[in-house]
Structures are given as structure tokens and as C-alpha cells.
Design a protein around this motif. Sequence first.
Motif, PDB file in Angstrom:
ATOM      1  N   SER A 697       0.831  -1.206   0.000  1.00 37.58           N
ATOM      2  CA  SER A 697       0.000   0.000   0.000  1.00 37.58           C
ATOM      3  C   SER A 697       0.866   1.257   0.000  1.00 37.58           C
ATOM      4  CB  SER A 697      -0.904  -0.005   1.233  1.00 37.58           C
ATOM      5  OG  SER A 697      -1.629   1.209   1.309  1.00 37.58           O
ATOM      6  N   LYS A 698       0.402   2.275  -0.723  1.00 36.88           N
ATOM      7  CA  LYS A 698       1.103   3.557  -0.752  1.00 36.88           C
ATOM      8  C   LYS A 698       0.713   4.427   0.424  1.00 36.88           C
ATOM      9  CE  LYS A 698      -0.537   4.473  -4.810  1.00 36.88           C
ATOM     10  NZ  LYS A 698      -0.830   5.212  -6.062  1.00 36.88           N
ATOM     11  N   PHE A 699      -0.317   3.984   1.175  1.00 33.93           N
ATOM     12  CA  PHE A 699      -0.855   4.815   2.242  1.00 33.93           C
ATOM     13  C   PHE A 699      -0.373   4.297   3.596  1.00 33.93           C
ATOM     14  CE2 PHE A 699      -3.738   4.846  -1.364  1.00 33.93           C
ATOM     15  CZ  PHE A 699      -3.809   6.211  -1.630  1.00 33.93           C
ATOM     16  N   PRO A 700      -0.265   5.189   4.556  1.00 28.97           N
ATOM     17  CA  PRO A 700       0.314   4.792   5.853  1.00 28.97           C
ATOM     18  C   PRO A 700      -0.617   3.876   6.647  1.00 28.97           C
ATOM     19  CG  PRO A 700      -0.489   7.042   5.957  1.00 28.97           C
ATOM     20  CD  PRO A 700      -0.604   6.625   4.508  1.00 28.97           C
ATOM     21  N   SER A 701       0.018   3.050   7.483  1.00 34.79           N
ATOM     22  CA  SER A 701      -0.749   2.199   8.386  1.00 34.79           C
ATOM     23  C   SER A 701      -0.956   2.924   9.708  1.00 34.79           C
ATOM     24  CB  SER A 701      -0.011   0.879   8.636  1.00 34.79           C
ATOM     25  OG  SER A 701       1.228   1.130   9.269  1.00 34.79           O
ATOM     26  N   ARG A 724     -11.249 -11.229  14.013  1.00 35.14           N
ATOM     27  CA  ARG A 724     -11.099 -11.565  12.584  1.00 35.14           C
ATOM     28  C   ARG A 724     -12.431 -11.928  11.945  1.00 35.14           C
ATOM     29  NH1 ARG A 724      -5.349 -14.814  13.154  1.00 35.14           N
ATOM     30  NH2 ARG A 724      -4.021 -12.950  12.980  1.00 35.14           N
ATOM     31  N   SER A 725     -13.373 -12.447  12.752  1.00 33.35           N
ATOM     32  CA  SER A 725     -14.687 -12.795  12.197  1.00 33.35           C
ATOM     33  C   SER A 725     -15.492 -11.568  11.804  1.00 33.35           C
ATOM     34  CB  SER A 725     -15.460 -13.639  13.209  1.00 33.35           C
ATOM     35  OG  SER A 725     -15.830 -12.857  14.336  1.00 33.35           O
ATOM     36  N   CYS A 726     -15.041 -10.396  12.247  1.00 35.94           N
ATOM     37  CA  CYS A 726     -15.717  -9.156  11.838  1.00 35.94           C
ATOM     38  C   CYS A 726     -15.512  -8.863  10.355  1.00 35.94           C
ATOM     39  CB  CYS A 726     -15.208  -7.972  12.673  1.00 35.94           C
ATOM     40  SG  CYS A 726     -15.609  -8.080  14.435  1.00 35.94           S
ATOM     41  N   GLN A 727     -14.484  -9.498   9.812  1.00 38.22           N
ATOM     42  CA  GLN A 727     -14.181  -9.390   8.379  1.00 38.22           C
ATOM     43  C   GLN A 727     -13.999  -7.928   7.935  1.00 38.22           C
ATOM     44  OE1 GLN A 727     -17.186 -11.622   6.268  1.00 38.22           O
ATOM     45  NE2 GLN A 727     -16.313 -13.593   6.904  1.00 38.22           N
ATOM     46  N   GLU A 728     -13.262  -7.202   8.737  1.00 36.40           N
ATOM     47  CA  GLU A 728     -12.891  -5.842   8.360  1.00 36.40           C
ATOM     48  C   GLU A 728     -11.656  -5.912   7.470  1.00 36.40           C
ATOM     49  OE1 GLU A 728     -14.532  -3.210   8.929  1.00 36.40           O
ATOM     50  OE2 GLU A 728     -15.929  -3.800  10.501  1.00 36.40           O
ATOM     51  N   PRO A 729     -11.762  -5.600   6.185  1.00 43.16           N
ATOM     52  CA  PRO A 729     -10.651  -5.844   5.252  1.00 43.16           C
ATOM     53  C   PRO A 729      -9.407  -5.010   5.533  1.00 43.16           C
ATOM     54  CG  PRO A 729     -12.394  -4.575   4.202  1.00 43.16           C
ATOM     55  CD  PRO A 729     -12.940  -5.017   5.523  1.00 43.16           C
ATOM     56  N   ILE A 730      -9.582  -3.859   6.219  1.00 38.45           N
ATOM     57  CA  ILE A 730      -8.397  -3.021   6.418  1.00 38.45           C
ATOM     58  C   ILE A 730      -7.667  -3.342   7.722  1.00 38.45           C
ATOM     59  CG2 ILE A 730      -9.382  -1.159   5.029  1.00 38.45           C
ATOM     60  CD1 ILE A 730     -10.008   0.304   7.625  1.00 38.45           C
ATOM     61  N   VAL A 731      -8.186  -4.310   8.531  1.00 39.10           N
ATOM     62  CA  VAL A 731      -7.468  -4.746   9.729  1.00 39.10           C
ATOM     63  C   VAL A 731      -6.415  -5.764   9.293  1.00 39.10           C
ATOM     64  CG1 VAL A 731      -7.622  -5.853  11.978  1.00 39.10           C
ATOM     65  CG2 VAL A 731      -9.445  -4.315  11.222  1.00 39.10           C
ATOM     66  N   VAL A 757      -3.372  -3.209  13.749  1.00 49.92           N
ATOM     67  CA  VAL A 757      -2.753  -2.422  12.679  1.00 49.92           C
ATOM     68  C   VAL A 757      -3.741  -2.351  11.522  1.00 49.92           C
ATOM     69  CG1 VAL A 757      -0.845  -2.248  11.051  1.00 49.92           C
ATOM     70  CG2 VAL A 757      -0.436  -3.070  13.371  1.00 49.92           C
ATOM     71  N   LEU A 758      -4.101  -1.139  11.109  1.00 48.64           N
ATOM     72  CA  LEU A 758      -5.069  -0.918  10.035  1.00 48.64           C
ATOM     73  C   LEU A 758      -4.385  -0.206   8.880  1.00 48.64           C
ATOM     74  CD1 LEU A 758      -6.491  -0.226  13.037  1.00 48.64           C
ATOM     75  CD2 LEU A 758      -8.532  -0.243  11.591  1.00 48.64           C
ATOM     76  N   GLN A 759      -4.778  -0.562   7.672  1.00 54.17           N
ATOM     77  CA  GLN A 759      -4.189   0.065   6.478  1.00 54.17           C
ATOM     78  C   GLN A 759      -5.108  -0.160   5.288  1.00 54.17           C
ATOM     79  OE1 GLN A 759      -0.479  -1.584   4.982  1.00 54.17           O
ATOM     80  NE2 GLN A 759       0.319   0.478   4.642  1.00 54.17           N
ATOM     81  N   ASP A 760      -5.326   0.897   4.549  1.00 54.64           N
ATOM     82  CA  ASP A 760      -6.149   0.830   3.340  1.00 54.64           C
ATOM     83  C   ASP A 760      -5.242   0.954   2.124  1.00 54.64           C
ATOM     84  OD1 ASP A 760      -8.074   1.055   1.334  1.00 54.64           O
ATOM     85  OD2 ASP A 760      -9.473   2.066   2.684  1.00 54.64           O
ATOM     86  N   PHE A 761      -5.615   0.304   1.022  1.00 54.76           N
ATOM     87  CA  PHE A 761      -4.805   0.337  -0.193  1.00 54.76           C
ATOM     88  C   PHE A 761      -5.236   1.469  -1.123  1.00 54.76           C
ATOM     89  CE2 PHE A 761      -3.499  -3.685   1.336  1.00 54.76           C
ATOM     90  CZ  PHE A 761      -2.322  -4.021   0.693  1.00 54.76           C
ATOM     91  N   GLU A 762      -6.338   2.168  -0.778  1.00 54.14           N
ATOM     92  CA  GLU A 762      -6.876   3.165  -1.705  1.00 54.14           C
ATOM     93  C   GLU A 762      -6.860   4.583  -1.150  1.00 54.14           C
ATOM     94  OE1 GLU A 762     -10.726   1.844  -2.792  1.00 54.14           O
ATOM     95  OE2 GLU A 762     -10.000   0.082  -3.890  1.00 54.14           O
ATOM     96  N   GLN A 763      -6.747   4.726   0.184  1.00 53.02           N
ATOM     97  CA  GLN A 763      -6.786   6.063   0.751  1.00 53.02           C
ATOM     98  C   GLN A 763      -6.140   6.057   2.129  1.00 53.02           C
ATOM     99  OE1 GLN A 763     -10.842   7.242   1.418  1.00 53.02           O
ATOM    100  NE2 GLN A 763     -11.237   5.608   2.849  1.00 53.02           N
ATOM    101  N   THR A 764      -5.903   7.257   2.636  1.00 46.46           N
ATOM    102  CA  THR A 764      -5.431   7.413   4.006  1.00 46.46           C
ATOM    103  C   THR A 764      -6.633   7.351   4.940  1.00 46.46           C
ATOM    104  OG1 THR A 764      -3.589   8.798   3.285  1.00 46.46           O
ATOM    105  CG2 THR A 764      -4.229   8.932   5.604  1.00 46.46           C
ATOM    106  N   LEU A 765      -6.538   6.550   5.976  1.00 40.27           N
ATOM    107  CA  LEU A 765      -7.654   6.359   6.898  1.00 40.27           C
ATOM    108  C   LEU A 765      -7.838   7.596   7.765  1.00 40.27           C
ATOM    109  CD1 LEU A 765      -6.958   2.686   8.057  1.00 40.27           C
ATOM    110  CD2 LEU A 765      -8.796   3.459   6.546  1.00 40.27           C
ATOM    111  N   THR A 766      -9.112   7.910   8.034  1.00 36.05           N
ATOM    112  CA  THR A 766      -9.450   9.027   8.915  1.00 36.05           C
ATOM    113  C   THR A 766      -9.821   8.493  10.275  1.00 36.05           C
ATOM    114  OG1 THR A 766     -11.794   9.009   8.341  1.00 36.05           O
ATOM    115  CG2 THR A 766     -10.308  10.319   6.929  1.00 36.05           C
ATOM    116  N   ASP A 767      -9.834   9.384  11.271  1.00 36.59           N
ATOM    117  CA  ASP A 767     -10.200   8.964  12.614  1.00 36.59           C
ATOM    118  C   ASP A 767     -11.632   8.465  12.668  1.00 36.59           C
ATOM    119  OD1 ASP A 767      -7.721   9.551  13.608  1.00 36.59           O
ATOM    120  OD2 ASP A 767      -8.263  11.566  14.304  1.00 36.59           O
TER     121      ASP A 767
END
Length: 791
Positions: A697-701, A724-731, A757-767
Motif C-alpha cells: 500500500s502507498k498509504f500509511p498504516s 477476525r470474524s468481523c471481516q474488516e478488510p483493512i485490519v 494495525v489498520l491500512q487501506d490500499f486506496e486512501q489514508t484512513l481518517t479517525d
Amino acid sequence: MQVSEAWLRELINPPVDTEQLVAQLTMAGLEVDAVTPVAAEFSGVVVGQVLSTEQHPNADKLKICKVDVGQDEALQIVCGASNVRPGLKIPAALIGAVLPGDFQIKQSKLRGELSFGMLCSESELGLAASSSGLMELPDDAPVGSDIRDYLMLNDKVIELGLTPNRADCLSVEGVAREAAVLNKMSFQNLAVEPVAVAHQETLQIQVQALDACPVYLGRLIKGIAQNAATPLWMQERLRRSGVRSLSPVVDVTNYVLLELGQPLHAFDAAKLAAPIVVRTSRKGENLALLNDQIVELDGEALVIADQQQALALAGVMGGSESAVSDTTRDIFLECAFFTPRNIAGKARDFGLHTDSSHRFERGVDFTLQQRAIERATQLIVEIAGGSVGPVNAVVSEQHLPPRPAVKLRKQRIEKVLGISLSSQEIVSLFEGLGMQVAESAEGWEITPPGFRFDIAIEEDLLEEIGRIVGYDNLPTRPLMMRTELGKADEAILPLTRLQDCLIDRGYQEAITYSFVDEAMQQAVAPNDEFVRIQNPISAELAVMRTTLWCGLLHAALYNTNRQQTRVRLFESGLRFVREKGEIKQEKMLAGLALGSVYVEQWGEKARNVDFFDVKADVEAFLDLAAGDLSFRPGQHPALHPGQTAEIVDANANVVGLLGMLHPNLEKQLGFDSPVFLFELAQEAVLQRSVPKFAPLSKFPSVRRDMALLLSREVSAEQIVDCIRSCQEPIVREVSIFDIYQGKGIEEGYKSVALSLVLQDFEQTLTDLEIDAIFRRMLEKLTVQLNAKLRE
């Protein structure tokens, strides 16, 4: 098979030293396991004769002896042996002699009387472990001769580890034949002249099982001397062959067995009720054997019997009720050929293994019996006298093993061995091995002798050429062949990778028997249905293992009993389980650990290995496979109920176990520290997910921590699985970094701190996005685990 080199060289004396002879035999397929001297090193000991004895004036148990040692004057030697007496010939160590252990003989005074030497026992010369008196020599021993020369103690015992197909070398004559061929020397079998018959009495012989006993010879020898003694030269040859001297008749039968390879047996003729019958045993019939064992016969074993009872277990061991003794005057000497097929396994059925069964199971020369009985008769008459009767023989030619000729092609020799031999060389080689050779259009037709049961096909003859010519003398040629490279399945992890991982973590690989002690099997896996072996090697190896733990525990106990306090072992192998009447083989990987975690050192405080140390070892190689395997509490009768985990796959199938050996079993087996074990099915462990490319990812974790209050009964794995069963893709990562119980925490609860640790591949995460994800995960944790966010 132990062979005296001096005895061997009496039959054939090749122009090579001991080291070269041993190398020749080993390279010819008769592997030499050891070469040992027949006596310890000593010097200065001669044959002496006690001329007179008188009581020592100052000691009740000592005598002053005058001993003739072949010098101008007799020597005075003080001796305390109980059997010293005038006329006795004994080994005498002279002044300056050196006995085993570098013990030097000097002139000395014993209770005020001078002693100019020492009279020796067998143990003092290193010829026996213990002895009760002086070594008594025969009356014809030459006084003054060196005892090493007289007893031929400058000899070595060659111990051969023969393979089952080389029964022809289970005799001195057989080994001599091999040595002769290897050194291109002519060899003739020991010539035995028939003994003159002095009476015509015989015992009638009936052979009811000709297929099992096609040759049976018997001879009646009457009036043997009861006070006869086995000559020293024969006793020594028996001793060097690992056989104890018992009595003249028994010693002769053992001597011929070693010399020619033919087992014989002698019955006390006065205890027989003729005729002698060779038959199949009757079911339930009892037989008292020479080793004082009483066996119940099974109706299949072959026996030698008379009209009243079974006398001997054919080809295995004689019976005690018809055995020769010190009072025996007349003997019935038996010499037979029993077919290997009918003798094989019979000794083991009764827990026996004898020199006779060892030879008959592998095959004895069926042309040897007449020569062997004449040789034994000759020796018995020389030693114990007696009147010899004729040989009564029952021979069924049609039941003898067939000896068909085997074709050997000249072209095949060149193709397989890469050498070319002349016809003369081929004839000389095979005739030297006792075979008959006839030339044919393509090569030769070779008929094996009666003592070579291992020659059946052309490849057997090629093997004979290769080992006699010498494998080192065969040319080396590169192998030319077309091959197609196979495909390596990426979804399968090589077993060697897991083995390397365990070795890196301090384990050593063990290889243990697949058959184990029934008591150990019952203790370790009492609920498993095991497979019993019909003919076990021993009572301690009677069942097939259902778990690799049996062998590993035995190996660990062996090590701890020898001061090895830190043991790490693993093994990959088969276990054998019975399912629905069928035997199923499963490939397993198992391990064991006990003792301290680390080798003794200054950098870490010493502590014993615990459950989590071994769990970490298991997780280390499970991580290599990247399979979906997990741990859950389990139960096993051999493991501690509070420290046992099952290893399960994604479908909740149990594929392995991990735990601490049950304290009761630990004490029962004799361990003095906790033992930890694991075992997994290789099929499940070696499955792995094929790696797939994922871009970075180009965006920060972002790392966020949370502290939860939960019941102490909730496991770490349940917490992680719930998130993990929450299936949150950015976790991307979830880890527990702290667990606290104590002041400030309600009784029955614990505080668990997690890092996400959370990280998105398309954008910077907001609070706002992060808070929403945390809120959804906390809601699920509350619902499933009754978790609360700690303030």
C-alpha cells in the motif's frame, strides 16, 4: 559367525596377512564385524610340571612347590591354589614374565619363603573371566614350551556378519572355500574316511514326513568311555567360536557343526524305544527341551520321536529326557537334512534360536550328511572310544531340493559388469565356488551345489562374478538415460523442511522400531486397537505401534538413564492402526522434549521446558506450511488432563496432539522430570497455501490499542478469532501484548491489551473511519465474549 584364523589357515593358508584377508572377505560380501585376539597380551609363561608340594611353614593355605619348567633345575614356587598337586602340568610364569595388565613377575618372599615365579590360572592369563584354581594342562603338554605356542594363542577371532543368503559360510570350511577363490588357490573339502564298522546293530528309522526330512542318517556307537575328556585343542577351537565345552560327545557334534556346517545330535541309546520316527508333532504334545523349557507342540512342528514320546524338536533342539550324560555308554548319532521351508520360523514359535535352527532355516548342504556323520564318528572314537555300527540311512531323492542349471550369457557379463572374462576364467571361478560348469552356445550353464540355496537366476551368477573379481576392479561408466523432470507441487511442503526446522530448534532425529513392547503400547495408547505380530523378534517387540511416542519414550528413557538430562527427539514414520478389520498405515511426525530449555549457560536462568516451549516448537514448523491449523483443549489417557491440546484443521478434524506426559505414567516409566510430547499427521502438516502476490500500500498504516475486561475463561485465541470474524478488510494485524490480573480488576476477570494495525490500499484512513471499525469490533466482542472496554 566367529572363525579362528589359525583354524581357517589350517584348511587354506592364503599369502596375505590378517588385515588383507579381512578386507578380501568384507569386499566379497562376508562382512567382518570385528577382529579380536584370542588371548590378552602376555609373555614369559611356559608349560610347567609340579614335581612335589609341601606345606608352607608359616601359612595354612600356601604350599611350597618344586616345578619343572624345562631348565637345568626345578624352581621353587609358592602357590595357594587348591588344585595344585604333584604331577600336575600348569602354566608357569617365570621371573621377568609380563602378565595381562602389565603385571611383572619378580623374585619374591611369601611369608618368609622364596618364590621364583608364579603358577597361573586361566583368568590370570586373560583366557577366562574367572577361575577357581590353576589351569590344568593335558599330560602330554611339553614341559618348558611357551604356553602361547602350545595353546596357539597368537591367533585372532574373525567375527563375520553374514547375510541370510550366505548359509554356506556358516562353517570354517565354507569360509575357507571363499578365501581360496579370492586368492586364486585350489581348495579341497576335508577328506573323511569311513570308520571301520565293529558291530551290525542298528535302530530302525521311519520317516513319515519325507517332504520335510528327505535325508535322515543314524548310527549306533556302543561302549563309549564315561571318563573321557574333550582334548584341549578342541575346547580351544570351540571357545574361540563362542561355544562352551560341555562333554566329549556334545563337543564333537558342536565341532562338526562349526567345521562343516552340519548340525548333528546324539541320543542316549538306552533311553530310546525304537523305532526312531520323524513325524509331525501331535497337537498338545509336550516336550522337555535341553534348556529345561517344556513346550506344548502345535501339531505343525516336526519332531524326532520314538514309540513312547517326542524326543527332539527337529532342526532346533534336542530333548532332556533322551540327552547324553556322564553315565551314557551307548549313543545313537543322528545326522539329517531338514528343508528350510519346514524349519523356518519354528524356533521362534517357541521363543528359541539355536545354532542348528539358524543353519537349517537358511539351508544346509543336503549332500553333506554322510561325510558329517563319518567325521563325527571318527572324532568320538578318537576321544571316547566305542564300537561303531553301520549307518542306517533313509534318503528320498525326489524330495531333495532341485538343482536346475542356470544360464549365464557372455554378452550379459559385458553389459552389466562392463568386463570381459575368458571361458577358462569363468570355469575356474565357478568351479572354485563348488559349482558345475558346462559351456553352451550363448555362454555357460552353471549348476549350483547343494550348499548354495541363493543361486537361482542369472543375476545371482553375475553377483558372484562381481564380488570375486572385486567391485573395486569393475570399470566406472557414466549412466546414459533419458529422463523427464517431474513437477514439484507447491501446495505440498517437503518433509525435510519440517525436519530442518526441528533440528534448528535443538531436536535430534530418531529412528525407532515399528514394532514395540506391548506393555509400552498399552500404557501410552490404551484405547487403540493394535496389530499383534505372529512371529516377533522378541517378546519386547511383539506389536505394531499405533503411535510414535512408544519408541521416542523408550529412546528418551535410555538417554536419561545414561546421565543425559536434556533430551530433544523427533521422528517421522508410520503408525499402524486397525480400522474395520483392515490395517491402516498413517505417516506421522512426532517429537519429545524434557529437561532444561537451554543448554547450560550464563546468559539465561536455568529452567525446565514447559508446555508453551514445546507449543512454540510446533507452531514454528506449522507456520512453514501456512495451513489453517489451530489448537484447542483436549484429552488423552497418556497426557496430563490440564496440559493437553488437540491440533485441528479448518473442519475441526483432529490431526495431532500436544501435551505433557501424565504424571502417573511418567513415574511408571521411570522419568524424573516432566516429559512433553507432540504428534501430528504428516498429510495435514505438509499441506500449505500457495503464496500469492499482493502489492504494497502507498498509504500509511495506523496502530490502535484497546484494553478489554473479560472473563478469565476466555482464551486469547477466542479474542483474536472474534476480531477476525468481523471481516474488516483493512485490519491487517491483531496481536495481544499484555494480560493483567490483580489489583483494580474484578475477581474472575482479566485485562487483555490488544494492538491492531489498520491500512487501506486506496486512501489514508481518517479517525472517523477507524472509530467506526473499532465500534463494530467492540460490539461483536461484547455480544460473543461479554467483553467490556477498560477505561
